[in-house]
Design a protein around this motif. Structure first.
Motif, short mmCIF file in Angstrom:
data_model
loop_
_atom_site.label_atom_id
_atom_site.label_comp_id
_atom_site.label_asym_id
_atom_site.label_seq_id
_atom_site.Cartn_x
_atom_site.Cartn_y
_atom_site.Cartn_z
N ARG A 1 -3.20 6.69 5.07
CA ARG A 1 -2.82 5.40 4.47
C ARG A 1 -4.07 4.58 4.16
N ASN B 1 -5.78 5.95 1.13
CA ASN B 1 -5.10 5.53 -0.09
C ASN B 1 -5.41 4.07 -0.42
N ARG C 1 -7.01 2.78 -3.89
CA ARG C 1 -6.41 1.72 -4.71
C ARG C 1 -7.42 0.60 -4.99
N GLU D 1 2.60 10.42 3.13
CA GLU D 1 1.27 9.90 2.78
C GLU D 1 0.66 10.69 1.62
N GLN E 1 1.96 9.29 -1.47
CA GLN E 1 1.28 8.04 -1.85
C GLN E 1 -0.08 8.32 -2.49
N ALA F 1 0.51 9.58 -5.93
CA ALA F 1 0.89 8.49 -6.82
C ALA F 1 -0.34 7.70 -7.27
N THR F 2 -1.28 7.50 -6.37
CA THR F 2 -2.50 6.77 -6.73
C THR F 2 -3.32 7.58 -7.73
#
Length: 187
Positions: A67, A70, A74, A129, A132, A135-136
């Motif tokens: 997390r 990520n 971001r 995770e 995620q 997705a990034t």
């Protein structure tokens, strides 16, 4: 003695943070609960006030490490100039420093084989995770106007970093990282 209301949560977070470092540095099997707790100045029995099992800690620690990764991606994406988001992420991931310091790096590159052999709760948390992170990467590709499969991008990044850590030849290791960055960003 009364502790502040957030004391238990702070202790649990300390356990998770140190476990995440130790798991990535040493491997899941090599980190024992008794030693981990002793390193924190806590008792082995105190562990169970925060976690029901080592498996629960593995899920929390590795999930939190991913997390945080990520979150860093971001931030890089938000700060990158137009058309350079994917390059910013891959440059931050596929580099010598990340290769040389697995304890503070990607939990996937350090532990993928071990995590795959864990129970469903750990694999489920890690899969979430990974979703995620994917997705990034997809967002980075979209912002850069590039087509591609973000899950495949992640697999290339993780696998390349793991191999770069394994290769004995420093030049070959560096070349692996550079080649993967070039392949991912079409440079």
């Amino acid at each position: 003695m009364r502790y502040p209301s957030d004391h238990k949560a702070e202790i649990a977070q300390r356990i998770v943070s140190i476990a995440a470092l130790r798991f990535r540095a040493e491997g899941l099997a090599q980190v024992g609960i008794a030693n981990l707790m002793a390193d924190l100045g806590l008792t082995h029995g105190g562990f169970y006030a925060h976690f029901g099992s080592k498996e629960e800690l593995v899920a929390a620690a590795c999930g939190e490490a991913l997390r945080q990764q990520n979150d860093r991606w971001r931030q890089l994406l938000a700060q990158a100039p137009a058309g350079e988001g994917l390059a910013a992420v891959t440059d931050a991931y596929l580099n010598i420093e990340h290769r040389d310091f697995p304890d503070s790096g990607c939990a996937l590159a350090a532990l993928a084989g071990e995590l795959a052999r864990q129970g469903a709760p750990v694999r489920g948390r890690i899969a979430g995770e990974v979703g995620q992170l994917t997705a990034t990467l997809a967002q980075a590709r979209a912002q850069d106007g590039k087509e591609g499969d973000a899950l495949l991008d992640l697999a290339l990044m993780v696998g390349c970093l793991a191999l770069a850590r394994l290769v004995n030849d420093a030049d070959r290791s560096r070349q692996l990282l550079e080649s993967a960055r070039a392949r991912l960003t079409d440079k």
